[in-house]
Design a protein around this motif. Sequence first.
Motif, PDB file in Angstrom:
ATOM      1  N   LEU A 110      -8.162  -3.018  -2.924  1.00  0.00           N
ATOM      2  CA  LEU A 110      -6.725  -3.266  -3.041  1.00  0.00           C
ATOM      3  C   LEU A 110      -6.421  -4.037  -4.315  1.00  0.00           C
ATOM      4  N   ILE A 127       0.836  -1.202   0.000  1.00  0.00           N
ATOM      5  CA  ILE A 127       0.000   0.000   0.000  1.00  0.00           C
ATOM      6  C   ILE A 127       0.867   1.246   0.000  1.00  0.00           C
ATOM      7  N   LEU A 128       1.892   1.213   0.833  1.00  0.00           N
ATOM      8  CA  LEU A 128       2.776   2.375   0.891  1.00  0.00           C
ATOM      9  C   LEU A 128       3.424   2.639  -0.468  1.00  0.00           C
ATOM     10  N   THR A 129       4.010   1.580  -1.013  1.00  0.00           N
ATOM     11  CA  THR A 129       4.683   1.743  -2.298  1.00  0.00           C
ATOM     12  C   THR A 129       3.714   2.209  -3.368  1.00  0.00           C
ATOM     13  N   PHE A 130       2.591   1.548  -3.410  1.00  0.00           N
ATOM     14  CA  PHE A 130       1.609   1.901  -4.422  1.00  0.00           C
ATOM     15  C   PHE A 130       1.136   3.332  -4.231  1.00  0.00           C
ATOM     16  N   GLY A 131       0.797   3.654  -3.000  1.00  0.00           N
ATOM     17  CA  GLY A 131       0.275   4.987  -2.748  1.00  0.00           C
ATOM     18  C   GLY A 131       1.263   6.073  -3.125  1.00  0.00           C
ATOM     19  N   ILE A 132       2.503   5.900  -2.650  1.00  0.00           N
ATOM     20  CA  ILE A 132       3.487   6.943  -2.867  1.00  0.00           C
ATOM     21  C   ILE A 132       3.972   6.984  -4.304  1.00  0.00           C
ATOM     22  N   TRP A 159       2.759   5.216  -7.137  1.00  0.00           N
ATOM     23  CA  TRP A 159       1.874   5.001  -8.269  1.00  0.00           C
ATOM     24  C   TRP A 159       0.663   5.906  -8.214  1.00  0.00           C
ATOM     25  N   ALA A 160      -0.081   5.800  -7.138  1.00  0.00           N
ATOM     26  CA  ALA A 160      -1.332   6.540  -7.074  1.00  0.00           C
ATOM     27  C   ALA A 160      -1.086   8.038  -7.091  1.00  0.00           C
ATOM     28  N   PHE A 161      -0.133   8.440  -6.279  1.00  0.00           N
ATOM     29  CA  PHE A 161       0.126   9.872  -6.173  1.00  0.00           C
ATOM     30  C   PHE A 161       0.597  10.480  -7.493  1.00  0.00           C
ATOM     31  N   CYS A 208      -6.290  -1.824  -7.063  1.00  0.00           N
ATOM     32  CA  CYS A 208      -5.026  -1.107  -7.141  1.00  0.00           C
ATOM     33  C   CYS A 208      -4.009  -1.885  -7.954  1.00  0.00           C
TER      34      CYS A 208
END
Lengths: 331, 299, 449
Positions: free
Chosen positions: B131, A52-57, A59-61, B134
């Motif tokens: 998730l 989640i951290l990796t993705f959030g920082i 990819w998503a951001f 995602c």
Amino acid sequence: MVNDVATPATVRAAPVVRRRRVGRRPAAGGSPAKNLLYSRKAAPYVFVLPFILTFGIFWAFPLGRSFLMSTQHILPGVTENVGLDNFERLVGDRLFWLAMGNSLRYTLLTLVLLIPIPLVLAVWVNSRIGSPKIKAFFKSAMFVPALTSVVVAGIVFRLMFSESETALFNQVIGAFGLEPEKWLKNDLTGLLALLLVAMWRWTGVNMMYFLAGLQSIPAEYYEAAELDGASRWQTFRYVTLPQMRPTIIYVLTISVYGGMAMFLESFMLYGGNNSPQNIGLTIVGYLYRQGIEKNDLGYASAVGVVLLLVILAINITQLAFNGMFRKGATR
Amino acid sequence: MSTTAVKTRSPRVVASAPTRAPKRGDRSRSVLMGLAFVVVALLALVPFWAMFIGTFQDGSLLIRYGLNLGLNPADANLDNYAMLFTDSGPYFGWFANSVIVTVVQVVGTLLVSAFVAYGFVMYEFRFKTPLFICVLVIMTVPFEMLMLPLYVQTNAMGLEDSYAAVILPFLAQATTIFFFRQYLLGIPTEILEAGRVDGVTEYGIFFRLVLPLMKPAMAAMAILNGMATWNNFLWPLLVLRSPEKYTLPIGLNTLLTPYGNNYSLLIVGAFFSLIPILLLFLAFQRFFIQGMTAGAVKG
Amino acid sequence: MKVLRPLAALAVVAATALVGACAQPASNQPSDEYSSTVDQKAGEDATTLTLWTFVELHGKFYETMAAHWNEQHPDEQVKLDVNVMPYDDMHNKLQLALTSGEGVPDLVDIELGKFPNFTKGTPALEDLTSYAEPYRDDLVEARLDLYSKEGKTYGFDFHVGTTLAFYNTELLEGAGIDYTTIQTWDDFKEAGVKYHEATGKAFGTADTSAQWQANLLLGQLGGDYLDADGNVTVDSPEVVQAFEILKDLQDSGAVAVPPGGQPDTEEAYGAINKGDFAAMIMPEWFMSRFTAYMPDLKGKIAIAPAPVVEGAEVKTVGGGGTGTAVPSVGEHKELAAEFIAYAKLSKDGNEEIWRTLGFDPMNTSMWQDEAITHDPENEYVQYFTTNPFDSLNAVSDSIGLLVSATSPNAPSVNNLFTTETLNDIFESGTPVKDALAQAQSDLENELGQ
């Protein structure tokens, strides 16, 4: 060690055990926080946390930011919102459409070349005739090009397509009595070179995809077809192809993706992003030019957004066309 | 290989085509097919051969006059190899950098992916579906679209010109996650129950009971991610600025300049960079193929 | 086990790699982009200055000048950490570094064609005008102006870059041509046609990836790509005429497109060295390419003034150039600025520029100093059959300047011409007027005009 990986989703040794909320067993002398961390409730969250951290920082951001930047005009120190101006400018931008045309043309041609041919090759390899040793050699030889870095592949092909008369491809056409070509200066010959690079690199991989698909077709189907007196072509058309549908669709999807997003092969072949008359300019190439070379981040982001939309549009269309969205279409 | 792993397959699936009585004409077809295979295979190997003999020639001459399959014995020399091993400047530095980055990236990606795949498969929890979406997003969005804002962001985070910036964005790798998920679905949940009964923590179950079972999957995904990282060019090109940090592809690219006059290192360096990959491939062929065709697996 | 053999081979490779890495000479640490053989004579207190360039030879020059500086300024010694990167890559990285403010070098070579990109808006480069003061009087003012904006100078060049003609006398004599008789473009065409008929090869080059000859003609005709306000004027009569002259040369067989698109590429060096082209019209700095990359032609190349348009006031223009700049965020910007002014503008520096790089230095009073210009030890004097300064002095009072080079719109013009327009004209055979009209419209779109 044989096919011991990737068991199909349908296979489980035992039925799913419904997890009931069992009371937590306290760890000996542990603090409440530690108990919580180690509990069954918290554990899944801990497991997915790094992702989640990796993705959030990462990819998503940036993804969100990309959309945001596409509506902005960004100069060093100054950022202003301009709504859809960048997209309007794209519409009238000759080079953008040239890049789009190049990418679409390239994608279409790679689809035509890199799906049927590897499929046929896979069928041949999979058939019962032919020496296994030769087939093993063949498979390896075809697969190895995919392992090379695009830098190396680009350099080698660039040198083989040099306009000098001693370059490989000029020697080849020279054998037919033709004059040396300036391969990388003309649109069509440049495209030929690019497609050759693509075929060299990906035929083997696609063939292996198809082989994997072929090898999961139950033998009974072939036997039944043989009993029914089906010819080789009929077997192929009515047994093999339908069974291969998911695999073919998968390869199709990633090929669209790969074709539209192609940049590095062209970059290395033409020795940079500035091909003569922009024959090698692709959408991502144009993105790179605007974003990195000209530092126009807003405009480049708009190009990126368009790229995403085009890929989605093409793939959703082809998936719908292939019936992937119909109920029960996926097995 | 763990013997406790339950690997059941549908009894109807057969690994290879069944043997049937050879038909008439099979013999000649077999020979023709074999011939076709050999010819095509040799064609695929042409660039390798061209590069190989290119390493025995002066790099500047190659740029000027192109590359072909012939080799004039008078022109051939071992100068390039001598140079590579005695005076190649930054080359082996790039090599070492690539190795380091690849190892760290592979370990990181495999761990993160195994973690999240395990979480998906072995637990029910809220947010499971979002998730999953995602992960799908990662598959649909081309990296090229993200690279600009990602670049701006890594700079803002103070990570420019660092290996952290090169490695971190790729820790979330969709194919690997799916592959592990697929694999884990074949592992019975009894193992978890057994572990819990024995007093093992949730994490202990993962590390001590499940992870060892995932070795083949790990191997395949190690190869996939390893290859991708070793050959990764675009993102490190943007991020890395100090020449001593360059990885191999970036470093080789810097030799493509008329003002550096080092085309010889380019050709011999490019060729030499292929050798470890080729050797690894020959040794672990099956894992390579599994790894790089992962994703085509149904499901 | 089957696995054992390939693994063993891998182990061998790893071992050789290890041995190879250890066998490198101590000075070739990974931090050197190329083998640095110049001793900078820097003491322990020397300030390290990072310098980015895209030409290896430039890097060596800077290191030599660092040694001179260190001898004269023992209290303010410098040690240069030179990074050589490919042309496009270096400029891209600089752009990114300046935008983010991180990882910025202390000194950087910026090629003339890209320079305006870095003076856009508020330049992130230091104002070097005051540092040039001690040397200003002896220098060609126009070359300082090229890298200036609103009266402030941001970069120092190496040279004037006077466009000259380079003739392969051996090939010309073989075709019965005396290069000293070539004064005008008509003479050039005549010689070219005669040469082509005699040998079947091209006399000169039709450049598709550079504008050296086009710029020369524009200067002589009094035209330009942009007007004083930066508006695009590529479809103006002078530009059309310039390209029509060049196209006519190609049609008559006098010139052909060289491999690589222009003489200053590796592919072209090969062709010229082999004798495929006999006349190159290039800026003076092309001399150094002969000595470095075309050794077979030693003693065969003569340098003469470039052909002119009848009655032109301007006989030649400066072509190309590399302005070394000092980014403002650099920690040591004052020291860097002083050093670079010394290295490139002082008499010392100018002598060294001529001696090792073979460039025509901006200090034109030096051009008359025969001790320097005709030094028999100088490798350039030894290589060429004529002394370049003879030609330089013949034209020194009529060297022109294309003002558009300083405009922020210039890089867009250059980029479009060297990718699209020149190829349209010389490869695809598009009529000159049409190609220029297309260029005009493309540029107007891109620049919002």
